[in-house]
Write an enzyme that holds these catalytic residues in place. Structure first.
Site, PDB file in Angstrom:
ATOM      1  N   GLU A  73      14.828  48.045  72.998  1.00 46.85           N
ATOM      2  CA  GLU A  73      16.261  47.741  72.836  1.00 46.85           C
ATOM      3  C   GLU A  73      16.793  48.773  71.862  1.00 46.85           C
ATOM      4  OE1 GLU A  73      17.674  45.526  74.552  1.00 46.85           O
ATOM      5  OE2 GLU A  73      16.026  44.243  75.192  1.00 46.85           O
ATOM      6  N   CYS A 133      24.146  46.639  67.984  1.00 50.30           N
ATOM      7  CA  CYS A 133      23.865  47.561  69.092  1.00 50.30           C
ATOM      8  C   CYS A 133      25.006  47.499  70.087  1.00 50.30           C
ATOM      9  CB  CYS A 133      22.602  47.154  69.832  1.00 50.30           C
ATOM     10  SG  CYS A 133      21.197  47.143  68.787  1.00 50.30           S
TER      11      CYS A 133
HETATM   12  C1  UN1 Z   1      21.792  43.823  68.482  1.00 58.48           C
HETATM   13  O1  UN1 Z   1      22.773  44.313  67.954  1.00 58.48           O
HETATM   14  O2  UN1 Z   1      20.648  44.320  68.337  1.00 58.48           O
HETATM   15  O3  UN1 Z   1      25.480  40.735  71.876  1.00 58.48           O
HETATM   16  C2  UN1 Z   1      21.823  42.569  69.238  1.00 58.48           C
HETATM   17  C3  UN1 Z   1      25.485  40.691  70.651  1.00 58.48           C
HETATM   18  C4  UN1 Z   1      24.404  39.896  69.978  1.00 58.48           C
HETATM   19  C5  UN1 Z   1      23.137  40.641  69.926  1.00 58.48           C
HETATM   20  C6  UN1 Z   1      23.204  42.028  69.413  1.00 58.48           C
HETATM   21  N1  UN1 Z   1      24.215  38.653  70.671  1.00 58.48           N
HETATM   22  O4  UN1 Z   1      26.317  41.265  69.991  1.00 58.48           O
END
Ligand code: UN1
Length: 515
Positions: free
Chosen positions: A268, A302
């Site tokens: 990820e 992310c």
């Molecule tokens: C991340 O930033 O690694 O969709 C995960 C989202 C969260 C998860 C982010 N549920 O913003």
């Protein structure tokens, strides 16, 4: 002087979570296996030292890994629904600890208190999901081409899952992996980010009580801390699957290292998420989606919104609405619910943010909303920055790069095809969205010639995915999927079984082999 920790009951929260004295000593929990170097955890909210964690040495890691391997032999024999019941109890426990854990997440990582609670809620939700899943680890049956033969597939536990998580979701990402791994019959060894080690210790403390109560060996859930442990996990042949969340740069290294030993990975990695604002968009909805996407978690998800691709006919209007909203943003202590934007994780992140703004300017970017470091009373940690907006071109090197900070690049388009090409025209492929009320545009965006991302939303921003879907993205985001849907399949090994219940031995493909 009343500190943030006093005001928001941090001391009390740490005590409830079994973490020792603020500002001194080593934390418990990690001490299970910890004899290595000491890391200190400072809050980006006020720069205070929250606690210290003794990290795992190579020997500590080995001890943990041996416990994990032994625990696996026992855990895999526990019926899946029974494993689910234990995960259900973990969910109950997390419900009890939602408040202190949410506070610790907010204080140690710097996200808003509401987002801290939201993160613990995601943990609870994935537990519930995993409980149901524990009775649904289905394989298919298929018809054999041979008479009196039966063919089917079944899923077995894969073994030990190594989880290397990032600072920005210090507890939820671990739970997406661990809870699913556990119902699948795997054991988990977790290396949390060295920027938020106390969150790791707190979770481990919560989980340990449930394992103990159920007479389950502790090795089912191992915590190792310190960066050396990450390397040990990647190189360890006993770890069948490494789930890594972090930068594309480190992810590339993890991917190569684990592939070299034929281990599996769930990656990820970085995102570079865009919202397309169509001329058919409801601008008041765009406002919430774009501003939360860009400045929420101080741009450290992310899935944070990094680019706005705006139709030329609504460009000026959208920019003016955004400017107005940015003018009202309150920056400050993340535990104070009146604030919209908390700190970045550390001064290194602040430097990256400042460098990115400089690069954007050098490449010809035009500042729409000025950024910069926020200084003065309440900002002593040196980690608070002003969210900024820069008019830029998609091909700029800096726009092609993920900067984990609240910088929003805006650009214009004239046709929907052009907008989709811009949205896809980056190396990353995590999350994407379009705001439109045109059915044609929406379907085009979701079609095979539309967004190339793992997540594509309509009239919703790029961040805030629910746990029920598979989470992850394409291209340099790494291709991994975790959390909901059938992401569980990566945590199991698939076995195809063919049974002959006849008295002859016909070969497949009609091959004759008479003896
Ligand atoms: C991340 O930033 O690694 O969709 C995960 C989202 C969260 C998860 C982010 N549920 O913003």
């Amino acid at each position: 002087m009343i500190t943030i920790a006093d005001q928001f009951g941090i001391k009390e929260a740490l005590k409830q979570l079994g973490i020792e004295e603020i500002n001194e000593g080593t934390s418990t929990g990690a001490a299970n296996f910890a004899n290595g170097k000491i890391i200190e955890s400072y809050s980006p909210a006020d720069g205070t030292l929250i606690g210290k964690v003794k990290t795992s040495s190579k020997e500590d890691y080995e001890k943990a890994m041996q416990q994990a391997s032994e625990a696996f032999l026992e855990w895999r024999m526990v019926p899946a629904p029974k494993r689910g019941d234990i995960v259900r109890q973990m969910g109950d426990e997390l419900r009890k600890f939602k408040e202190p854990l949410g506070k610790l997440v907010s204080y140690e990582m710097g996200k808003s208190l509401q987002e801290g609670y939201g993160e613990v809620q995601e943990m609870i939700d994935i537990c519930d999901f995993a409980v149901g899943l524990s009775r649904q680890l289905y394989g298919l049956t298929m018809h054999s081409e041979r008479p009196l033969h039966r063919m089917y597939e079944q899923y077995h536990p894969i073994g030990t899952v190594g989880i290397i998580s990032a600072f920005n979701f210090p507890v939820a990402v671990w739970s997406w992996n661990a809870m699913i791994a556990w119902v699948c019959g795997d054991v988990a060894i977790w290396k949390p980010s060295s920027k938020v080690p106390l969150c790791g210790v707190a979770c481990q403390n919560i989980i340990k009580t449930v394992l103990k109560r159920n007479n389950v060996p502790e090795g089912v859930s191992c915590l190792v801390t310190g960066n050396e442990s990450g390397d040990l996990i990647n190189n360890d042949k006993r770890i069948s699957l490494v789930s890594f969340t972090g930068s594309t740069r480190i992810g590339r290294h993890v991917s190569k290292t684990v592939a070299e030993r034929f281990g599996n990975t769930i990656l990820e990695l970085g995102g570079n998420n865009a919202i397309i604002v169509s001329e058919h968009a409801d601008i008041s909805m765009v406002l919430v989606g774009a501003v939360f996407g860009a400045v929420g978690t101080a741009g450290q998800r992310c899935t944070s919104t990094r680019r706005l691709i705006i139709h030329e006919s609504v460009y000026d209007k959208t920019i003016s609405v955004l400017k107005n909203a940015y003018g009202q943003l309150q920056i400050g202590n993340p535990l104070d619910e009146n604030n919209h934007v908390g700190p970045l994780i550390d001064k290194g992140a602040v430097q990256d943010y400042l460098d990115a703004i400089e690069s954007a300017k050098k490449e010809g970017g035009k500042i729409i909303v000025e950024g910069g470091l926020v200084e003065g009373e309440g900002y002593e940690s040196g980690c608070y920055v002003r969210p900024c907006i820069i008019e830029a071109e998609n091909h700029f090197d800096i726009v092609q790069t993920e900067t984990f900070a609240p910088i929003l690049y805006v650009m214009k388009y004239s046709t929907i095809e052009e907008a989709i090409a811009l949205q896809n025209g980056v190396p990353q492929g995590l999350s994407s969205s379009i705001f439109t009320n045109s059915m044609r545009e929406m379907e085009l965006f979701l079609s095979q010639s539309g967004s190339d991302c793992g997540i594509a939303n309509v009239n919703i921003g790029t961040s805030g995915a629910e746990i029920g879907g598979a989470f992850g993205g394409e291209k340099e985001t790494g291709g991994g999927r975790e959390s909901g849907s059938d992401a569980w399949k990566a945590y199991m090994r698939r076995q195809t079984n063919t049974i002959n219940y006849g008295t002859q031995l016909p070969l497949a493909q009609g091959i004759k082999f008479d003896l």
